[in-house]
Write an enzyme that holds these catalytic residues in place. Structure first.
Site, PDB file in Angstrom:
ATOM      1  N   PHE A  64       8.347  17.813  54.504  1.00 57.52           N
ATOM      2  CA  PHE A  64       9.456  17.129  54.748  1.00 57.52           C
ATOM      3  C   PHE A  64       9.806  17.503  56.457  1.00 57.52           C
ATOM      4  O   PHE A  64       9.709  16.543  57.192  1.00 57.52           O
ATOM      5  CB  PHE A  64      10.571  17.367  53.995  1.00 57.52           C
ATOM      6  N   THR A 116      -0.094  21.708  49.718  1.00 52.81           N
ATOM      7  CA  THR A 116       0.468  22.275  48.725  1.00 52.81           C
ATOM      8  C   THR A 116       0.905  20.834  48.006  1.00 52.81           C
ATOM      9  O   THR A 116       0.651  19.583  48.533  1.00 52.81           O
ATOM     10  CB  THR A 116       1.434  23.144  48.372  1.00 52.81           C
ATOM     11  N   ASP A 156      -4.380  28.330  54.901  1.00 50.27           N
ATOM     12  CA  ASP A 156      -3.295  29.190  54.146  1.00 50.27           C
ATOM     13  C   ASP A 156      -2.710  30.100  55.474  1.00 50.27           C
ATOM     14  O   ASP A 156      -3.495  30.981  55.574  1.00 50.27           O
ATOM     15  CB  ASP A 156      -3.742  29.737  53.075  1.00 50.27           C
ATOM     16  N   PHE A 210       7.132  26.712  59.903  1.00 51.05           N
ATOM     17  CA  PHE A 210       7.699  25.952  58.757  1.00 51.05           C
ATOM     18  C   PHE A 210       6.981  26.051  57.367  1.00 51.05           C
ATOM     19  O   PHE A 210       7.839  25.980  56.513  1.00 51.05           O
ATOM     20  CB  PHE A 210       7.697  24.321  59.146  1.00 51.05           C
ATOM     21  N   THR A 241       3.572  33.166  49.992  1.00 51.98           N
ATOM     22  CA  THR A 241       3.619  32.492  51.195  1.00 51.98           C
ATOM     23  C   THR A 241       4.535  32.764  52.090  1.00 51.98           C
ATOM     24  O   THR A 241       4.412  32.983  53.078  1.00 51.98           O
ATOM     25  CB  THR A 241       4.059  30.827  50.663  1.00 51.98           C
ATOM     26  N   THR A 281      16.800  29.747  57.041  1.00 50.81           N
ATOM     27  CA  THR A 281      17.695  28.866  56.202  1.00 50.81           C
ATOM     28  C   THR A 281      19.178  29.466  55.698  1.00 50.81           C
ATOM     29  O   THR A 281      19.173  30.690  56.098  1.00 50.81           O
ATOM     30  CB  THR A 281      17.136  28.498  54.884  1.00 50.81           C
ATOM     31  N   ASP A 282      20.397  28.567  56.035  1.00 45.33           N
ATOM     32  CA  ASP A 282      21.476  29.238  55.601  1.00 45.33           C
ATOM     33  C   ASP A 282      21.529  29.935  54.221  1.00 45.33           C
ATOM     34  O   ASP A 282      22.383  30.676  53.875  1.00 45.33           O
ATOM     35  CB  ASP A 282      22.455  28.245  55.725  1.00 45.33           C
ATOM     36  N   GLU A 283      20.559  29.561  53.541  1.00 47.06           N
ATOM     37  CA  GLU A 283      20.557  30.220  51.961  1.00 47.06           C
ATOM     38  C   GLU A 283      20.409  31.719  52.181  1.00 47.06           C
ATOM     39  O   GLU A 283      20.795  32.360  51.021  1.00 47.06           O
ATOM     40  CB  GLU A 283      19.680  29.726  51.201  1.00 47.06           C
ATOM     41  N   TYR A 315      14.019  32.301  46.065  1.00 47.13           N
ATOM     42  CA  TYR A 315      13.466  31.552  47.280  1.00 47.13           C
ATOM     43  C   TYR A 315      14.187  32.155  48.311  1.00 47.13           C
ATOM     44  O   TYR A 315      13.587  32.747  49.611  1.00 47.13           O
ATOM     45  CB  TYR A 315      13.906  30.050  47.331  1.00 47.13           C
ATOM     46  N   ALA A 341      15.650  35.090  48.773  1.00 49.83           N
ATOM     47  CA  ALA A 341      15.083  36.344  49.082  1.00 49.83           C
ATOM     48  C   ALA A 341      14.101  36.496  49.755  1.00 49.83           C
ATOM     49  O   ALA A 341      13.835  37.389  50.748  1.00 49.83           O
ATOM     50  CB  ALA A 341      15.123  37.196  47.639  1.00 49.83           C
ATOM     51  N   LYS A 363      12.853  34.405  51.853  1.00 53.12           N
ATOM     52  CA  LYS A 363      13.181  33.755  53.170  1.00 53.12           C
ATOM     53  C   LYS A 363      13.742  34.827  53.981  1.00 53.12           C
ATOM     54  O   LYS A 363      13.509  35.060  55.167  1.00 53.12           O
ATOM     55  CB  LYS A 363      14.000  32.500  53.230  1.00 53.12           C
ATOM     56  N   VAL A 408      22.879  16.017  37.217  1.00 52.68           N
ATOM     57  CA  VAL A 408      23.741  16.752  38.197  1.00 52.68           C
ATOM     58  C   VAL A 408      24.029  18.162  37.382  1.00 52.68           C
ATOM     59  O   VAL A 408      24.674  18.295  36.400  1.00 52.68           O
ATOM     60  CB  VAL A 408      25.050  16.106  38.227  1.00 52.68           C
ATOM     61  N   ASN A 463      28.044  17.932  45.609  1.00 47.39           N
ATOM     62  CA  ASN A 463      26.849  17.089  44.960  1.00 47.39           C
ATOM     63  C   ASN A 463      27.469  15.942  44.285  1.00 47.39           C
ATOM     64  O   ASN A 463      26.804  14.902  44.509  1.00 47.39           O
ATOM     65  CB  ASN A 463      26.187  18.039  44.149  1.00 47.39           C
TER      66      ASN A 463
END
Ligand code: NAD
Ligand code: DAU
Length: 340
Positions: free
Chosen positions: A11, A36, A59, A81, A100, A125-127, A150, A152, A154, A206, A249
């Site tokens: 994306f 992928t 890869d 990315f 990955t 990412t902000d996460e 995810y 963790a 990053k 939701v 959301n």
């Protein structure tokens, strides 16, 4: 100038490759992507024959392959990315996220170090900062407190990038952006999933009470921020990216239904995501004041353009949802929506 963009068929990566190929005709841009489930060369059809663009399938975690590619291409800049990017998938299958996102980053860092790249930019990412309560913002000084497999993975990658700067003097930057939206967004994520389900008169799942908050940014504004950091960022620095656009959301879902003229009765509140972060909100003062970044899109026009893009590009998403996506949808939402 030769750039390696990894994950350029996904994306944000595909939006970034298009942005850079068009903006810098004298740069050579190599897109390395494993293709992928989330990678799609249809995202780049309009630029695939440009003389300054080349695609390589591979890869990032394959160390020998990566070393060979760097030796052959002599990259000046690397922008990473490539990642497993979906939180829900990381809850069911964390291993590939470590492979990955951490091993892949390590292989790229080692190659960048061996072949003296001028800049290694990690798209994070902000996460990695975890979750906020009702007030406050993530700054670059906020401690890392990842909550999902995810995020963790990053955060682990971010720390490796930092360590390669501190230990080996590798010129690096890390960008940490909030939620992106726009064209070519894979329909496992909130906004495209809701647009497509609504267009197909299917229920909109939701999670929880729908009041979790994300800070949405149009993808092109993120691309512009990365371009700025790549060229002007101070070595070793982290830059947050976000457009001060917090929405619940449920507000997003209702906006989509309204624009499509579909009824709110399609909304179905379902079992929450485990460990669901409540609120993200970015303080991007450093990027704005130091590098002069200014997002160009506001949410009202950005979301309208995005919905129009999905209306005008049915073939793109119909091809995706007709394949293995069906199995994914059943495994994620079968129980939640009570569908077989
Ligand atoms: P995406 O899932 O749409 O795309 C990921 C791409 O990486 C795909 O093209 C995939 O084929 C490729 N890829 C996966 N594993 C690979 C491997 N081992 N080797 C080579 N290529 C591989 O993801 P996205 O939403 O475009 O996110 C891109 C990056 O931006 C990620 O690092 C993500 O953590 C980060 N990010 C995303 C958002 C967001 O809102 N989507 C926000 C902030 C940061
Ligand atoms: O903040 C940046 C992150 O944003 C990126 O690092 C990730 O790669 C990207 O996937 C995104 O993560 P989120 O978990 O915030 O995005 P997602 O679209 O999966 O979910 C957004 C919100 O919507 C979240 O609160 C969960 C909720 N949601 C999501 C889906 C898929 C639902 O309520 N229903 C759904 O079906």
């Amino acid at each position: 100038m030769k750039l390696l963009v990894t994950g350029g068929a996904g994306f944000i990566g595909s939006n970034f490759v298009r942005y850079m190929v068009n903006k810098y005709p004298d740069y050579n841009i190599v897109n390395l992507d494993l293709l992928t489930y989330a990678g799609n060369l249809e995202n780049l059809k309009d630029i695939e024959n440009k003389p300054n663009y080349k695609f390589v399938r591979g890869d990032i975690a394959d160390r020998d392959f990566v070393q060979g590619l760097f030796q052959e291409e002599k990259f000046d800049f690397v922008i990473n990315f490539a990642a497993e990017s979906h939180v829900d998938r990381s809850i069911t299958d964390p291993g590939i996220f470590v492979q990955t996102n951490i091993q892949g980053t390590l292989a790229l860092l080692d190659a960048a170090k061996s072949f003296d790249v001028k800049k290694y930019l990690q798209v994070s990412t902000d996460e990695v900062y975890g979750t906020l309560g009702e007030t406050g913002y993530f700054t670059e000084e906020t401690p890392l407190a990842a909550n999902s497999p995810y995020s963790a993975s990053k955060a682990g990658a971010d720390l490796l990038v930092r360590a390669y700067h501190e230990t080996f003097g590798l010129p690096v930057n890390i960008t940490r952006c909030s939620n992106n939206y726009g064209p070519y967004h894979f329909p496992e994520k909130l906004i495209p999933l809701m647009i497509i389900n609504a267009l197909n008169d299917k229920e909109l799942p939701v999670y929880g009470d729908g009041l979790n908050i994300r800070d949405w940014l149009y993808v092109e504004d993120h691309c512009q921020a990365i371009d700025l950091v790549l060229h002007k960022g101070r070595d070793g620095e982290v830059y947050n990216v976000g457009g001060n656009n917090e929405r619940t959301n449920i507000d997003i879902v209702k906006t989509i239904l309204k624009q499509l003229g579909k009824p709110e009765s399609l909304i179905k509140y379902v079992k929450d995501r485990p460990g669901h972060d409540r609120r993200y909100a970015i303080d991007a003062t450093k990027l704005r004041t130091e590098l002069g970044w200014q997002p160009k899109h506001n949410f009202d026009t950005g979301i309208k353009e995005t919905i129009d893009w999905y209306l005008n590009n049915r073939e793109w998403w119909e091809n995706i949802i007709s394949g293995e996506y069906q199995e994914y949808f059943k495994s994620q939402y079968g129980d939640r929506l009570g569908v077989e």
